[in-house]
Design a protein around this motif. Structure first.
Motif, PDB file in Angstrom:
ATOM      1  N   PRO A  25      -5.206   1.271   2.944  1.00 40.13           N
ATOM      2  CA  PRO A  25      -4.024   1.633   3.738  1.00 40.13           C
ATOM      3  C   PRO A  25      -2.825   0.738   3.434  1.00 40.13           C
ATOM      4  O   PRO A  25      -1.698   1.072   3.794  1.00 40.13           O
ATOM      5  CB  PRO A  25      -4.495   1.442   5.183  1.00 40.13           C
ATOM      6  N   PHE A  26      -3.072  -0.406   2.762  1.00 40.28           N
ATOM      7  CA  PHE A  26      -1.965  -1.304   2.428  1.00 40.28           C
ATOM      8  C   PHE A  26      -1.340  -0.846   1.116  1.00 40.28           C
ATOM      9  O   PHE A  26      -2.020  -0.764   0.093  1.00 40.28           O
ATOM     10  CB  PHE A  26      -2.453  -2.745   2.278  1.00 40.28           C
ATOM     11  N   LYS A  27      -0.070  -0.522   1.138  1.00 35.20           N
ATOM     12  CA  LYS A  27       0.574   0.011  -0.057  1.00 35.20           C
ATOM     13  C   LYS A  27       1.271  -1.072  -0.878  1.00 35.20           C
ATOM     14  O   LYS A  27       1.624  -0.840  -2.036  1.00 35.20           O
ATOM     15  CB  LYS A  27       1.572   1.113   0.315  1.00 35.20           C
ATOM     16  N   SER A  28       1.496  -2.226  -0.292  1.00 28.40           N
ATOM     17  CA  SER A  28       2.192  -3.302  -1.020  1.00 28.40           C
ATOM     18  C   SER A  28       1.699  -4.650  -0.535  1.00 28.40           C
ATOM     19  O   SER A  28       1.058  -4.752   0.518  1.00 28.40           O
ATOM     20  CB  SER A  28       3.699  -3.214  -0.774  1.00 28.40           C
ATOM     21  N   LYS A  29       1.998  -5.691  -1.292  1.00 30.47           N
ATOM     22  CA  LYS A  29       1.650  -7.053  -0.888  1.00 30.47           C
ATOM     23  C   LYS A  29       2.232  -7.384   0.478  1.00 30.47           C
ATOM     24  O   LYS A  29       1.590  -8.022   1.302  1.00 30.47           O
ATOM     25  CB  LYS A  29       2.189  -8.064  -1.908  1.00 30.47           C
TER      26      LYS A  29
END
Lengths: 150, 150
Positions: free
Chosen positions: B13-17
């Motif tokens: 679900p995390f699309k970026s740092k």
């Protein structure tokens, strides 16, 4: 493709793969008392600052004696072929090992540790602190259940 | 030099740092409920045989968004520079990550898991069973002690 260079080498009482593949070590506590040393190359020594505050470290290393792999493999502790990702076999698609060691003391670029299950000269790829996020409990051991004295 | 090719990718679900670097996740249990999927490439699917018997798996992956490193680094949870090997920073000499995930279910080459702290598209390098040898207790957390709600 990802390319990694060793940051150090492991000094171990085990001189060959055969030394390690003894079933007397292969249960859950067999390696706990085996001592060795993580020698980090001098150029990385400053990166070790603060590691001695942690009781345990995650060590990633290269299974440098590994020669190829099969997707089904016979585990040291088993008698049935298992999927390679359900084993800790050194013969795997990316031959990277992971062992949690206990810190005894640090002397500059050398860490005396216990829990060593790698062979002398093993190239170290990374060292990380072992934290409470790495402590999982209860766990289910699948096919290993009857094999480990846990 | 060691060369590794991905065996799969992580769906998260995390699309970026930036999505991950939220302090609300950064304590000891923050990521436990975060679900994702390990998609193993079809050519390695047979290697997954038996993994579903284990409750937890060690996932090694590439910090593929990492851009270089410093030997002293500011941790997400800290306010003092620490040796990089005393942190879990993605910016390290060999940018390899290690996370222990919980298996929810396997569907052929896809493993639904929880405990995901990687970003979408992260290349997987290896999967191993988490065993009683990886359970260490008690542990000392060094500089992290006051930072984790453990």
């Amino acid at each position: 493709m990802f390319k990694f260079n060793p940051i150090g080498i492991i000094h171990s009482p085990f001189k060959s793969k055969e030394d390690i593949e003894s079933k007397k070590y292969a249960d859950s506590r067999g390696f706990d008392s085996v001592q060795g040393e993580l020698e980090i190359f001098r150029e990385y020594e400053e990166g070790l600052k603060d590691v001695e505050g942690f009781s345990h470290l995650v060590v990633l290393f290269s299974f440098h004696k590994s020669k190829g792999y099969k997707l089904h493999t016979m585990p040291l502790l088993g008698d049935i072929l298992r999927g390679v990702f359900a084993t800790r076999s050194p013969n795997r698609p990316n031959p990277i090992g992971m062992t949690v060691v206990k810190v005894i003391e640090r002397n500059r670029n050398r860490l005396k540790v216990s829990g060593v299950d790698m062979i002398e000269g093993t190239p170290i790829l990374d060292i990380k602190p072992y934290t409470s996020r790495d402590q999982k409990s209860p766990i289910k051991l699948g096919w290993l259940k009857k094999r480990m004295n846990s």
